[in-house]
Scaffold this active site. Structure first.
Site, PDB file in Angstrom:
ATOM      1  N   HIS A 257       0.789  -1.247   0.000  1.00 44.23           N
ATOM      2  CA  HIS A 257       0.000   0.000   0.000  1.00 44.23           C
ATOM      3  C   HIS A 257       0.813   1.285   0.000  1.00 44.23           C
ATOM      4  O   HIS A 257       0.243   2.372  -0.020  1.00 44.23           O
ATOM      5  CB  HIS A 257      -0.965   0.015   1.187  1.00 44.23           C
TER       6      HIS A 257
HETATM    7  N1  UDP Z   1      -3.548  -5.668   9.164  1.00 48.29           N
HETATM    8  C1  UDP Z   1      -4.806  -6.205   9.383  1.00 48.29           C
HETATM    9  N2  UDP Z   1      -5.553  -6.576   8.291  1.00 48.29           N
HETATM   10  C2  UDP Z   1      -5.083  -6.489   7.011  1.00 48.29           C
HETATM   11  C3  UDP Z   1      -3.794  -5.947   6.810  1.00 48.29           C
HETATM   12  C4  UDP Z   1      -3.054  -5.532   7.917  1.00 48.29           C
HETATM   13  O1  UDP Z   1      -5.251  -6.329  10.534  1.00 48.29           O
HETATM   14  O2  UDP Z   1      -5.798  -6.854   6.069  1.00 48.29           O
HETATM   15  C5  UDP Z   1      -2.772  -5.191  10.331  1.00 48.29           C
HETATM   16  C6  UDP Z   1      -1.398  -5.783  10.486  1.00 48.29           C
HETATM   17  O3  UDP Z   1      -1.411  -7.002  11.197  1.00 48.29           O
HETATM   18  C7  UDP Z   1      -0.650  -4.717  11.235  1.00 48.29           C
HETATM   19  C8  UDP Z   1      -1.285  -3.442  10.721  1.00 48.29           C
HETATM   20  O4  UDP Z   1      -2.532  -3.810  10.165  1.00 48.29           O
HETATM   21  O5  UDP Z   1      -0.885  -4.834  12.616  1.00 48.29           O
HETATM   22  C9  UDP Z   1      -0.374  -2.800   9.699  1.00 48.29           C
HETATM   23  O6  UDP Z   1      -1.014  -1.824   9.056  1.00 48.29           O
HETATM   24  P1  UDP Z   1      -0.487  -1.188   7.689  1.00 48.29           P
HETATM   25  O7  UDP Z   1       0.357  -2.170   6.964  1.00 48.29           O
HETATM   26  O8  UDP Z   1      -1.686  -0.637   7.018  1.00 48.29           O
HETATM   27  O9  UDP Z   1       0.349   0.053   8.189  1.00 48.29           O
HETATM   28  P2  UDP Z   1       1.896   0.338   8.375  1.00 48.29           P
HETATM   29  O10 UDP Z   1       2.353  -0.558   9.493  1.00 48.29           O
HETATM   30  O11 UDP Z   1       2.574   0.082   7.079  1.00 48.29           O
HETATM   31  O12 UDP Z   1       1.958   1.777   8.765  1.00 48.29           O
END
Ligand code: UDP
Length: 360
Positions: free
Chosen positions: A202
């Site tokens: 994403h």
């Molecule tokens: N996550 C979730 N469902 C999904 C995809 C991700 O619960 O379909 C959780 C994942 O386990 C983690 C968090 O969302 O705890 C990560 O979010 P994301 O990747 O959107 O954000 P980033 O960490 O890159 O800022």
């Protein structure tokens, strides 16, 4: 009685604050404020319900440009605190626009600012999150750090706040909800029969670029002969696949399950049971490290180097041959095993609360 408000706005924020209310002693009044930055049922509500963190206050900002979002969050907070007293401290987790808006608000109103997951740096100023991290850390009074690189970065930047290496509150959530994760029957629901890869993509650097999305398509086509690929699609990715006219090509790949974002328990069950994770996420690099699960991060850098130095994560350039080589090493057992970083033990929130009880 001391009052602490937790300001959250996005999926990864919600997952970092789940243990605070549960562990707070009677002298600490903890409230949760949701900015509304993520607002869909499957990017917000499901986490409030599953993780038992229903916000006490909603700012309900509208989806808009980052500047408008931040302005609305600060205005929303100002209006909220015309009705209720300012807290003793505002806690902001992570690196999103809600984090920085909260940081500026706390600074301008003279309340203590506490940053969860402080000191992380990708040193990549093309990432909007990097600016949010740097600015928030510079405004913070107390910085809670997840990994050794965070301590080094804070020292190098001569930050004014006091800092503590406490571990990772995201891992507290994994530990706290382990039995619910184990109960998920998502594997049966999705009808997964073969070995499978879990993927999330994403970041703007990948999904705002048609060429990168076409490479992803080629990669999935290649992998789908041997693996099922489970792809819970982030709203930003979905929007761009549609805008670039690539949606149908993805949907046509046999063995690719192109699904809505999943709830936390289902997603974590897939992390536990998959052969490997392919991602550009920040937090998922940490969760896979805790699970000692191979994770290939399709980015040129990471703000979480402990997941590479000690964990099961590797950075891989977005090059199909390089990725296939890494997958071969996972298949033949030559991929590194990885260990669990210090303080990633499920008790980071407890350590944070103990420190706050002394400092506030
Ligand atoms: N996550 C979730 N469902 C999904 C995809 C991700 O619960 O379909 C959780 C994942 O386990 C983690 C968090 O969302 O705890 C990560 O979010 P994301 O990747 O959107 O954000 P980033 O960490 O890159 O800022």
């Amino acid at each position: 009685m001391k009052a602490i408000h937790l300001l959250v706005g996005t999926r990864p924020n919600f997952i970092k604050i789940t243990q605070f209310k549960k562990l707070a002693p009677a002298q600490l009044d903890i409230k949760i404020i949701h900015t509304g930055q993520h607002f869909n049922a499957n990017m917000a509500d499901v986490f409030f319900r599953e993780l038992e963190i229903m916000p006490d206050y909603f700012l309900d900002i509208k989806p808009d440009t980052p500047v408008m979002q931040m302005a609305e969050i600060m205005t929303g907070l100002s209006k909220l605190y015309q009705q209720i007293p300012l807290p003793d401290a505002l806690v902001v987790p992570g690196d999103v626009n809600s984090t920085l808006a909260g940081a500026i608000f706390a600074n301008k109103t003279g309340i203590k600012l506490i940053h969860l997951e402080a000191g992380l740096r990708s040193f990549d100023r093309t990432m909007p999150e990097e600016h949010n991290r740097v600015l928030t850390d510079h405004l913070s009074d107390i910085l809670f750090v997840t990994e050794p690189s965070g301590l080094l970065n804070i020292e190098k930047e001569h930050l004014k706040g006091e800092y503590h290496h406490v571990g990772n509150t995201m891992i507290d959530t994994l530990v706290g909800f382990e039995s619910q994760i184990e109960l998920s029957n998502i594997i049966q629901q999705l009808g997964i029969k073969r070995k499978f890869i879990l993927t999330t993509i994403h970041r703007p650097a990948t999904v705002d670029n048609k060429g990168e999305l076409e490479k992803l398509l080629q990669l999935f086509n290649r992998l789908s002969s041997d693996y099922d690929i489970i792809f819970p699609v982030h709203p930003r990715t979905l929007k761009n696949l549609d805008a670039f006219g690539l949606m149908e090509d993805f949907r046509k790949i046999k063995g690719l399950l192109f699904i809505e974002p999943l709830g936390y328990f289902d997603f974590q069950k897939l992390v536990k049971d998959c052969a490997l994770v392919l991602t550009d996420s920040g937090g998922i690099q940490e969760e896979t490290t805790y699970r000692q699960k191979p994770c290939l991060t399709l980015r040129p850098n990471t703000e979480r180097p402990v997941t590479i130095d000690e964990g099961s994560n590797m950075l891989v350039p977005f090059d199909i041959n390089a990725i296939m080589n890494m997958i071969t090493s996972i298949e033949n057992g030559t991929y590194k095993k990885g260990g669990i970083p210090q303080w990633w033990d499920g008790n980071a929130t407890k350590r944070i609360i103990e420190i706050l009880m002394q400092k506030l």
